[in-house]
Design an enzyme around this catalytic site. Structure first.
Site, mmCIF file in Angstrom:
data_model
loop_
_atom_site.group_PDB
_atom_site.id
_atom_site.type_symbol
_atom_site.label_atom_id
_atom_site.label_comp_id
_atom_site.label_asym_id
_atom_site.label_seq_id
_atom_site.Cartn_x
_atom_site.Cartn_y
_atom_site.Cartn_z
ATOM 1 N N CYS A 2 0.814 -1.111 -0.077
ATOM 2 C CA CYS A 2 0.005 -0.101 -0.238
ATOM 3 C C CYS A 2 0.865 1.302 0.000
ATOM 4 O O CYS A 2 1.955 1.290 0.520
ATOM 5 C CB CYS A 2 -0.997 0.135 1.423
ATOM 6 S SG CYS A 2 -1.700 -1.581 1.511
ATOM 7 N N ARG A 27 5.096 0.176 -6.017
ATOM 8 C CA ARG A 27 5.217 -0.686 -4.779
ATOM 9 C C ARG A 27 4.319 -1.933 -4.787
ATOM 10 O O ARG A 27 4.144 -2.655 -4.230
ATOM 11 C CB ARG A 27 4.699 0.148 -3.492
ATOM 12 C CG ARG A 27 5.628 1.295 -3.046
ATOM 13 C CD ARG A 27 5.100 2.268 -2.109
ATOM 14 N NE ARG A 27 4.651 1.582 -1.124
ATOM 15 C CZ ARG A 27 5.447 2.058 0.108
ATOM 16 N NH1 ARG A 27 6.769 2.473 0.206
ATOM 17 N NH2 ARG A 27 5.094 1.418 1.389
ATOM 18 N N TRP A 75 -2.885 -2.476 -1.559
ATOM 19 C CA TRP A 75 -2.583 -4.165 -1.714
ATOM 20 C C TRP A 75 -3.459 -5.116 -1.055
ATOM 21 O O TRP A 75 -3.187 -5.132 0.219
ATOM 22 C CB TRP A 75 -0.875 -4.074 -1.688
ATOM 23 C CG TRP A 75 -0.554 -5.448 -1.884
ATOM 24 C CD1 TRP A 75 -0.331 -5.644 -3.321
ATOM 25 C CD2 TRP A 75 -0.262 -6.572 -1.240
ATOM 26 N NE1 TRP A 75 0.420 -7.166 -3.374
ATOM 27 C CE2 TRP A 75 0.300 -7.558 -2.007
ATOM 28 C CE3 TRP A 75 -0.295 -6.889 0.260
ATOM 29 C CZ2 TRP A 75 0.807 -8.835 -1.506
ATOM 30 C CZ3 TRP A 75 0.240 -8.112 0.769
ATOM 31 C CH2 TRP A 75 0.735 -9.035 -0.166
ATOM 32 N N ASN A 101 -1.744 1.987 5.899
ATOM 33 C CA ASN A 101 -1.083 0.881 5.515
ATOM 34 C C ASN A 101 -0.717 0.036 6.782
ATOM 35 O O ASN A 101 -0.780 0.604 7.837
ATOM 36 C CB ASN A 101 0.273 1.352 5.027
ATOM 37 C CG ASN A 101 0.272 2.133 3.798
ATOM 38 O OD1 ASN A 101 -0.896 2.156 3.267
ATOM 39 N ND2 ASN A 101 1.334 2.686 3.389
ATOM 40 N N GLY A 102 -0.699 -1.097 6.631
ATOM 41 C CA GLY A 102 -0.272 -2.161 7.791
ATOM 42 C C GLY A 102 -1.623 -2.924 8.032
ATOM 43 O O GLY A 102 -2.604 -2.912 7.126
ATOM 44 N N GLU A 489 18.247 -17.042 -7.342
ATOM 45 C CA GLU A 489 17.898 -15.740 -7.764
ATOM 46 C C GLU A 489 17.345 -15.554 -9.148
ATOM 47 O O GLU A 489 16.367 -14.959 -9.608
ATOM 48 C CB GLU A 489 18.943 -14.788 -7.424
ATOM 49 C CG GLU A 489 18.785 -13.249 -7.958
ATOM 50 C CD GLU A 489 17.792 -12.516 -7.361
ATOM 51 O OE1 GLU A 489 17.056 -13.224 -6.091
ATOM 52 O OE2 GLU A 489 17.280 -11.672 -7.581
ATOM 53 N N LYS A 493 13.600 -14.527 -10.376
ATOM 54 C CA LYS A 493 13.483 -13.328 -11.270
ATOM 55 C C LYS A 493 12.303 -13.721 -12.289
ATOM 56 O O LYS A 493 11.342 -13.159 -12.474
ATOM 57 C CB LYS A 493 14.323 -12.846 -11.886
ATOM 58 C CG LYS A 493 15.602 -12.182 -11.357
ATOM 59 C CD LYS A 493 15.057 -10.795 -10.638
ATOM 60 C CE LYS A 493 14.311 -10.877 -9.580
ATOM 61 N NZ LYS A 493 15.167 -10.344 -8.314
ATOM 62 N N GLU A 496 8.659 -14.261 -10.779
ATOM 63 C CA GLU A 496 8.099 -13.003 -10.311
ATOM 64 C C GLU A 496 7.438 -12.527 -11.579
ATOM 65 O O GLU A 496 6.449 -11.766 -11.433
ATOM 66 C CB GLU A 496 9.125 -12.066 -9.775
ATOM 67 C CG GLU A 496 9.512 -12.136 -8.403
ATOM 68 C CD GLU A 496 10.445 -11.530 -7.867
ATOM 69 O OE1 GLU A 496 10.149 -10.636 -6.935
ATOM 70 O OE2 GLU A 496 11.525 -11.056 -8.514
ATOM 71 N N HIS A 512 19.071 -35.895 -7.055
ATOM 72 C CA HIS A 512 18.232 -36.625 -5.789
ATOM 73 C C HIS A 512 16.803 -36.173 -6.036
ATOM 74 O O HIS A 512 16.069 -36.073 -4.853
ATOM 75 C CB HIS A 512 18.861 -36.094 -4.848
ATOM 76 C CG HIS A 512 20.121 -36.337 -4.299
ATOM 77 N ND1 HIS A 512 20.857 -37.555 -3.845
ATOM 78 C CD2 HIS A 512 21.155 -35.609 -4.538
ATOM 79 C CE1 HIS A 512 21.754 -37.563 -3.913
ATOM 80 N NE2 HIS A 512 22.434 -36.635 -4.209
ATOM 81 N N LYS A 611 6.411 -3.779 -3.719
ATOM 82 C CA LYS A 611 7.999 -3.731 -3.452
ATOM 83 C C LYS A 611 8.460 -3.695 -2.251
ATOM 84 O O LYS A 611 9.573 -4.006 -2.050
ATOM 85 C CB LYS A 611 8.150 -2.258 -4.332
ATOM 86 C CG LYS A 611 9.464 -2.030 -4.594
ATOM 87 C CD LYS A 611 10.503 -2.693 -5.334
ATOM 88 C CE LYS A 611 12.016 -2.400 -5.370
ATOM 89 N NZ LYS A 611 12.542 -3.653 -5.953
#
Ligand code: F6R
Length: 616
Positions: A2, A27, A75, A101-102, A489, A493, A496, A512, A611
Site C-alpha cells: 500500500c 510498490r 494491496w 497501511n499495515g 535468484e 526473477k 516473479e 536426488h 515492492k
C-alpha cells in the site's frame, strides 16, 4: 505494498496526490482512492478498483477542488480488491476519512464492540474499524481529532501508517505510524506539508523531511509548525532532515521499463557502491562500520544473516564470502522464520540484516528480536533513513539509488558488493585472508563494473535466445558454490515477472529428485563457469543432455566444452569465483525480463507483488 500520499497547504491537492500515487505505483497495488476537502468544506471521496488511471477516470468531471487531501493505493490483505474495500474509509457520520497501511490484528474484537454501539461496516477490511473507533472516541469524549487518534491507537494491536482528515476541521490533517513507514515533507516556509509512505513522491517538492517514528502522532495545520506527540501524549521535537536524491532515478530515461533501466545501471551502481570504500591505489578497503566496531566483529563467534527474498539470496552469497575470507561460521535465515523460532543467540554473535527497502516487516521484527537478545545488528540497506536503517546498531548503505521495478536487480548486486567489501575488510583485519589474496580480490572487484558492462552487451543475444522459451511452463536453474544462490535468484526473477514456474537447485542435488522432471520440454539454465566445480557441473549438464533437456548454459569466455553440448550459450568475462555472482546474475535478470516482455506482462508491477512488504 500500500502507498499513501497526502497534502495540506496552498496548492490544489488533487494533482499532487495523483502525481504522488503514480510515483508509488512501483510498490504494487490493486485499487486506489482519494479524499479531498473542497473549497466549500465538503469531504469528497473517490475510489476505484485497478490503477491510478482508473481512479482519475472515476473522479473525472467531479469536484476535486481543495488544498487538503490524501490518497492511497491498496494491496489487498483483508477483503478482495474492490472499490468498497479501497481506501479512504469513511466514518459512520461521513465526516471523517482515513487511509491506512499495515494490518490491525485485533480488528475483529474492535469491530464487534463498535457494532454493539450501533456502528455499521461497509467493507471487509481491518482498516474500517480505525476510522469508526476514532469517530466514536471523538464524539464520546468531545475531543480534538489529534487526541481521538492518539487514544484510538492505544487500543490497537498491529502495524499502521495512517492519515485522517475531518470535514469539521478543514485546516488540519493527522497522521501516525507504527511499524509502517511514513515520511513528512516540509514545504514552503515550513507551513505546507507533503506526506507519503516513502520519500519518492515528496522529492520533487521539497528535500526537507521528517521521518515519523513508531507510536508518534503528527498534527499538520495549514500555515503552522508541525506538532508531534507520542502515544503517551509527550511532545516530540520533529527532527528535520535533508534528503539527497536524484529525481532522474524515478524516471525511465528512455528505457521501456524501470527494470531494464535498473539492470543496465548496475555497472554505475556498483561503482557508486564502492566509491570511497575501495582505495584503488592502495588496494585497500575502508568500511566505517567495520572501523567503528572492529573489536566486536573481529571477535564475532558467529554471524547470522536475516533477510527475505532476493536479499536472502544475497545473504547466501555473503555466507560463502564471510566463511571463506573471515573463517567465521555464518547462518542465513529467512527473517520470517527467525522471528518466531526462539533462535539461539549467544554473546559474541553478530546479526546482519539485509534489505533493499529497509521496510520489510519480517526483517524489522527479526532485528528487534535479535537486539532484545543482546545481539549487535549490522544493516545492509538501500533506502536511506528507512526503518531498518534506523533500527540497526550500525551498517553500510548500498547506495544504488531508489529501485522502482518490483523485481530486485541493482539492489541485489549492490548487496553482494557490500557483502564482498565486508568480508574482505574483516578478513584482512582478522588476518584470515592473506595480503596477496586480499589485494588480488580487491583489484579484481575494482574491475567488476567494466566486466558487467561487457555482460550487458549480450542483451540482444539473450533477447533472441529467449524467444523459444516464451510459452514454456517450467524452468530449472542449476548452479554450484557461489553460483548456487544465483540459480535461486535467476529462478525467482523468472517466476516473479513471467509467472513461469521455476526452481533453482544446487546442480549436484538434481539427481536426488528434480531430474525426474527433465524431458525435451524442460529448459535448464546451467551456470557453468571456469572455477573449481566446472568439471562437476559439466557432469550434471551431461545428465540433463542424456534426458533431452534443453540446456541454456552460462559459460566463461573462451569455453569450448559446455558450449558444444548446450542448446544456447551466454558467455561472461572470466573473473574470480567469489566475484562471479556479480556477473552471472545479469544474464539471468535479462532472460527473465525478455521472456516476461514477450508474454506481454507488466514487468515493473507484476501481479500480486509489492515492492515494500510492510506486512508480515
Ligand atoms: C524479489 C524481491 C523480493 C525482495 C524481498 C525483500 O525481486 O524484490 O523478494 O527481495 O521482498 O525485500 P527487501 O530487500 O526490501 O527487504
Amino acid at each position: 505494498m500500500c502507498g499513501i500520499v497526502g497534502y495540506i497547504g496552498y496548492k490544489e491537492a488533487f494533482p499532487v496526490l495523483m502525481n504522488g500515487l503514480r510515483r508509488l505505483e512501483y510498490r504494487g497495488y490493486d485499487s486506489a482512492g482519494c479524499a479531498l476537502i473542497s473549497q466549500d468544506g465538503k469531504l469528497n471521496v473517490y475510489k476505484a478498483k485497478g490503477k491510478v488511471a482508473d481512479l482519475e477516470q472515476e473522479a473525472l468531471g467531479q469536484d476535486v477542488s481543495g488544498t487538503l487531501g490524501m490518497s492511497h493505493t491498496r494491496w489487498a490483505t483483508h477483503g478482495e480488491p474492490s472499490a468498497v474495500n479501497a481506501h479512504p474509509h469513511i466514518s459512520q457520520s461521513g465526516r471523517l476519512a482515513l487511509v491506512h497501511n499495515g494490518i490491525i490484528e485485533n480488528y475483529v474484537s474492535i469491530r464487534e464492540s463498535l457494532i454493539k454501539k450501533g456502528y455499521e461496516f461497509k467493507s471487509e477490511t481491518d482498516t474500517e474499524v480505525l476510522v469508526q473507533l476514532i469517530e466514536y472516541i471523538k464524539n464520546t469524549y468531545r475531543t480534538s481529532l489529534l487526541k481521538a487518534v492518539r487514544i484510538a491507537l492505544t487500543k490497537v494491536i498491529g502495524a499502521y501508517a495512517i492519515v485522517v482528515v475531518d470535514q469539521d476541521h478543514p485546516h488540519e490533517m493527522v497522521a501516525a505510524r507504527k511499524s509502517s513507514p511514513l515520511v513528512i515533507g516540509i514545504g514552503e516556509e515550513n507551513k505546507e506539508f507533503f506526506l507519503a509512505s516513502d520519500a519518492t513522491p515528496i522529492m520533487e517538492y521539497t528535500r526537507k523531511v521528517v521521518y515519523v517514528n513508531d507510536e508518534e502522532v503528527v498534527l499538520m495545520k495549514r500555515g503552522e509548525e508541525i506538532k508531534i506527540v507520542n502515544l503517551a501524549n509527550d511532545n516530540v521535537n520533529p527532527e528535520i532532515q535533508q534528503i539527497e536524491a536524484d529525481m532522474g532515478v524515478v524516471e525511465k530515461d528512455g528505457y521501456p521499463h524501470f527494470m531494464l533501466k535498473e539492470i543496465f545501471s548496475q555497472p554505475d551502481c556498483v561503482r557508486e557502491c564502492m566509491r570511497g570504500r575501495i582505495l584503488a591505489k592502495e588496494k585497500r578497503i575502508v568500511l566505517s562500520a567495520i572501523v567503528n566496531h572492529k573489536e566486536l566483529l573481529v571477535n564475532a563467534s558467529r554471524i547470522i544473516i536475516v533477510a527475505c527474498g532476493t536479499s536472502w539470496h544475497a545473504g547466501l552469497i555473503g555466507k560463502q564470502l564471510i566463511e571463506q575470507m573471515c573463517r567465521i561460521p555464518v547462518d542465513v535465515e529467512y527473517a520470517s522464520e527467525f522471528r518466531y523460532r526462539n533462535p539461539v543467540i549467544n554473546k559474541g554473535d553478530v546479526v546482519i540484516a539485509i534489505s533493499q527497502s529497509g521496510e520489510t516487516a519480517d526483517t524489522l521484527a527479526a532485528i528487534g528480536l535479535a537486539r532484545s537478545m543482546g545481539a549487535t545488528v549490522f544493516g545492509i540497506v538501500n533506502a536511506v533513513g528507512s526503518s531498518i536503517a534506523r533500527a540497526t546498531d550500525t551498517g553500510t548503505y548500498i547506495h544504488v539509488g531508489p529501485e522502482i521495478g518490483v523485481a530486485s536487480t541493482k539492489a541485489f548486486t549492490g548487496q553482494v558488493t557490500v557483502l564482498t567489501l565486508f568480508a574482505l575488510a574483516l578478513g584482512r583485519e582478522k588476518g584470515t585472508l592473506s595480503r596477496e589474496e586480499y589485494e588480488e580480490i580487491v583489484a579484481e572487484l575494482y574491475q567488476i563494473p567494466d566486466k558487467m558492462q561487457k555482460v550487458l552487451e549480450s542483451a540482444s543475444h539473450i533477447e533472441e535466445l529467449s524467444k523459444p522459451y516464451t510459452y514454456v511452463r517450467n524452468f530449472i536453474y542449476l548452479g554450484r558454490g557461489f553460483n548456487y544462490p544465483v540459480a535461486l535468484e535467476g529462478a525467482l526473477k523468472l517466476k516473479e515477472i513471467s509467472y513461469i514456474h521455476a526452481e533453482g537447485y544446487p546442480a549436484a542435488e538434481m539427481k536426488h529428485g528434480p531430474i525426474a522432471l527433465i524431458d525435451s520440454e524442460m529448459p535448464v539454465v546451467c551456470i557453468a563457469l571456469h572455477h573449481q566445480l566446472y568439471q562437476k557441473v559439466l557432469s550434471n549438464i551431461q545428465e540433463v543432455k542424456a534426458r533431452n533437456g534443453k540446456i541454456i548454459a552460462l559459460v566463461t569466455e573462451g569455453d569450448d566444452t559446455v558450449s558444444k553440448i548446450a542448446d544456447s550459450v551466454i558467455t561472461i568475462p572470466a573473473t574470480l569465483s567469489c566475484l562471479s555472482p556479480l556477473l552471472s546474475c545479469i544474464p539471468l535478470q535479462l532472460l527473465a525480463y525478455y521472456v516476461a516482455v514477450r508474454r506481454g506482462l507488466n514487468v515493473d508491477q507484476p501481479r500480486n507483488l509489492a515492492k515494500s512488504v510492510t506486512v508480515e
